[in-house]
Design a protein around this motif. Structure first.
Motif, PDB file in Angstrom:
ATOM      1  N   GLN A  39       0.833  -1.204   0.000  1.00 30.41           N
ATOM      2  CA  GLN A  39       0.000   0.000   0.000  1.00 30.41           C
ATOM      3  C   GLN A  39       0.862   1.247   0.000  1.00 30.41           C
ATOM      4  O   GLN A  39       1.726   1.424   0.871  1.00 30.41           O
ATOM      5  CB  GLN A  39      -0.926   0.016   1.213  1.00 30.41           C
ATOM      6  CG  GLN A  39      -1.925   1.171   1.203  1.00 30.41           C
ATOM      7  CD  GLN A  39      -2.917   1.077   2.335  1.00 30.41           C
ATOM      8  OE1 GLN A  39      -2.611   0.576   3.414  1.00 30.41           O
ATOM      9  NE2 GLN A  39      -4.129   1.577   2.102  1.00 30.41           N
ATOM     10  N   THR A  40       0.611   2.120  -0.966  1.00 30.39           N
ATOM     11  CA  THR A  40       1.265   3.424  -1.017  1.00 30.39           C
ATOM     12  C   THR A  40       0.269   4.477  -0.546  1.00 30.39           C
ATOM     13  O   THR A  40      -0.945   4.252  -0.603  1.00 30.39           O
ATOM     14  CB  THR A  40       1.756   3.745  -2.432  1.00 30.39           C
ATOM     15  OG1 THR A  40       0.665   3.613  -3.350  1.00 30.39           O
ATOM     16  CG2 THR A  40       2.862   2.777  -2.852  1.00 30.39           C
ATOM     17  N   PRO A  41       0.752   5.628  -0.074  1.00 31.29           N
ATOM     18  CA  PRO A  41      -0.140   6.650   0.468  1.00 31.29           C
ATOM     19  C   PRO A  41      -1.243   7.049  -0.507  1.00 31.29           C
ATOM     20  O   PRO A  41      -0.985   7.286  -1.683  1.00 31.29           O
ATOM     21  CB  PRO A  41       0.806   7.820   0.752  1.00 31.29           C
ATOM     22  CG  PRO A  41       2.123   7.175   0.996  1.00 31.29           C
ATOM     23  CD  PRO A  41       2.170   5.997   0.063  1.00 31.29           C
ATOM     24  N   GLY A  42      -2.472   7.076   0.004  1.00 33.80           N
ATOM     25  CA  GLY A  42      -3.601   7.502  -0.804  1.00 33.80           C
ATOM     26  C   GLY A  42      -4.187   6.435  -1.699  1.00 33.80           C
ATOM     27  O   GLY A  42      -5.144   6.697  -2.424  1.00 33.80           O
ATOM     28  N   LYS A  43      -3.610   5.240  -1.650  1.00 33.85           N
ATOM     29  CA  LYS A  43      -4.114   4.163  -2.509  1.00 33.85           C
ATOM     30  C   LYS A  43      -4.558   2.983  -1.673  1.00 33.85           C
ATOM     31  O   LYS A  43      -4.178   2.831  -0.520  1.00 33.85           O
ATOM     32  CB  LYS A  43      -3.026   3.723  -3.483  1.00 33.85           C
ATOM     33  CG  LYS A  43      -2.646   4.766  -4.515  1.00 33.85           C
ATOM     34  CD  LYS A  43      -1.710   4.177  -5.544  1.00 33.85           C
ATOM     35  CE  LYS A  43      -1.385   5.187  -6.630  1.00 33.85           C
ATOM     36  NZ  LYS A  43      -0.476   4.613  -7.659  1.00 33.85           N
ATOM     37  N   GLU A  44      -5.375   2.126  -2.283  1.00 33.87           N
ATOM     38  CA  GLU A  44      -5.780   0.900  -1.613  1.00 33.87           C
ATOM     39  C   GLU A  44      -4.636  -0.108  -1.633  1.00 33.87           C
ATOM     40  O   GLU A  44      -3.697   0.015  -2.414  1.00 33.87           O
ATOM     41  CB  GLU A  44      -7.009   0.310  -2.307  1.00 33.87           C
ATOM     42  CG  GLU A  44      -8.249   1.174  -2.198  1.00 33.87           C
ATOM     43  CD  GLU A  44      -9.471   0.527  -2.810  1.00 33.87           C
ATOM     44  OE1 GLU A  44     -10.571   1.052  -2.633  1.00 33.87           O
ATOM     45  OE2 GLU A  44      -9.312  -0.521  -3.469  1.00 33.87           O
TER      46      GLU A  44
END
Length: 129
Positions: A39-44
């Motif tokens: 998981q990267t910031p702002g993503k699922e």
């Protein structure tokens, strides 16, 4: 109490390797798919790799095929590992270990985030360019 505890994250240069571990306890995982998600910031969370607890068969996201390897090690089956080779900066993410009960004849894996039953708290992998 079921626990999945990840370790092994850290900072690595592009092209390098890391080996993540997920210590599992609290129940038998017979009939489960053991997965890694990133998981990267702002993503699922996105599926990375899965291994069938019963058969040992494996499945990978296209983006990591040939570079990442998932395994369950030791006779007691208490650790799920993710060997990550030839890392690039886009792999920077929090990596989560998860377990999902497999239902349905002929199925071996659970690949969707919403279908997983247990999660670890994650371990951060940062790949510098």
């Amino acid at each position: 109490q079921v626990e999945l505890v990840e370790s092994g994250g850290g900072l690595v240069q592009a092209g390098g390797s890391l080996r993540l571990a997920c210590e599992v306890s609290g129940r038998s995982f017979e009939g489960y798919s053991m997965d890694w998600f990133g998981q990267t910031p702002g993503k699922e969370r996105e599926f990375v790799a899965a291994i069938s607890w019963n058969t040992g068969n494996k499945k990978y996201a296209d983006s990591v095929k040939g570079r990442f390897t998932i395994s369950v090690d030791n006779a007691a089956k208490t650790t799920v590992r993710l060997q990550m080779n030839r890392l690039n900066p886009v792999a920077t993410a929090v990596y989560y270990c998860a377990a999902g009960r497999v239902f349905g004849y002929g199925r071996e894996y659970v690949l969707d985030e919403e279908d997983m039953d247990y999660w670890g708290i994650g371990t951060l992998v940062t790949v510098s360019s």
